[in-house]
Design a protein around this motif. Structure first.
Motif, PDB file in Angstrom:
ATOM      1  N   HIS A  38      -5.429   4.412   0.142  1.00  0.00           N
ATOM      2  CA  HIS A  38      -4.746   3.118   0.191  1.00  0.00           C
ATOM      3  C   HIS A  38      -4.790   2.487   1.582  1.00  0.00           C
ATOM      4  O   HIS A  38      -4.066   1.527   1.858  1.00  0.00           O
ATOM      5  CB  HIS A  38      -3.303   3.276  -0.287  1.00  0.00           C
TER       6      HIS A  38
ATOM      7  N   LEU B   9      -3.912   3.778   4.492  1.00  0.00           N
ATOM      8  CA  LEU B   9      -2.765   4.115   5.338  1.00  0.00           C
ATOM      9  C   LEU B   9      -3.093   5.291   6.241  1.00  0.00           C
ATOM     10  O   LEU B   9      -3.895   6.156   5.883  1.00  0.00           O
ATOM     11  CB  LEU B   9      -1.547   4.470   4.468  1.00  0.00           C
TER      12      LEU B   9
ATOM     13  N   LYS C 155       2.270   1.958  -3.496  1.00  0.00           N
ATOM     14  CA  LYS C 155       1.224   2.498  -4.369  1.00  0.00           C
ATOM     15  C   LYS C 155       0.914   3.955  -4.027  1.00  0.00           C
ATOM     16  O   LYS C 155       0.740   4.789  -4.917  1.00  0.00           O
ATOM     17  CB  LYS C 155      -0.050   1.663  -4.264  1.00  0.00           C
TER      18      LYS C 155
ATOM     19  N   ALA D  94       0.837  -1.209   0.000  1.00  0.00           N
ATOM     20  CA  ALA D  94       0.000   0.000   0.000  1.00  0.00           C
ATOM     21  C   ALA D  94       0.867   1.252   0.000  1.00  0.00           C
ATOM     22  O   ALA D  94       0.554   2.236  -0.672  1.00  0.00           O
ATOM     23  CB  ALA D  94      -0.927  -0.006   1.209  1.00  0.00           C
TER      24      ALA D  94
END
Length: 79
Positions: free
Chosen positions: A55, A57, A17, A14
Motif C-alpha cells: 500500500h 507505506l 486498507k 492507505a
C-alpha cells in the motif's frame, strides 16, 4: 495547506486498507521471568512489512524530542 490535506487523505486511506489486511501476530517467544509468551518485534515486522509495502507505506522511527512533520511533508513533495 491543501497539499497537506491531500497527503493526509492518501496516507490515512492507505493505512486503513493496510490495517484491514493484517491479522493477529502469533506469539513466538517466551518470557521466563513472567512465564508468558509474547510476539517479538521481528514477528510484528514480518507480519506487516509486506502489507504496508503493498500500500506504499513505510515504517519509520524518528528520534525522540523533534517535530519532523514539516520536514517529512517537504521530503514527500520532492518525490
Amino acid at each position: 495547506m491543501e497539499y497537506e490535506k491531500t497527503v493526509n487523505e492518501a496516507l490515512f486511506g492507505a493505512l486503513v486498507k493496510a490495517i484491514a489486511e493484517t491479522q493477529n501476530v502469533v506469539a513466538d517467544a517466551q518470557n521466563p521471568f513472567h512465564k508468558n509468551s509474547y510476539a517479538t518485534l521481528g514477528a510484528h515486522l514480518n507480519a506487516i512489512k509486506p502489507i504496508f509495502a503493498k500500500h506504499g507505506l513505510a515504517i519509520i522511527q524518528f528520534p525522540i524530542g523533534g517535530s519532523y512533520k514539516d520536514d517529512l511533508l517537504n521530503r514527500i513533495k520532492m518525490v
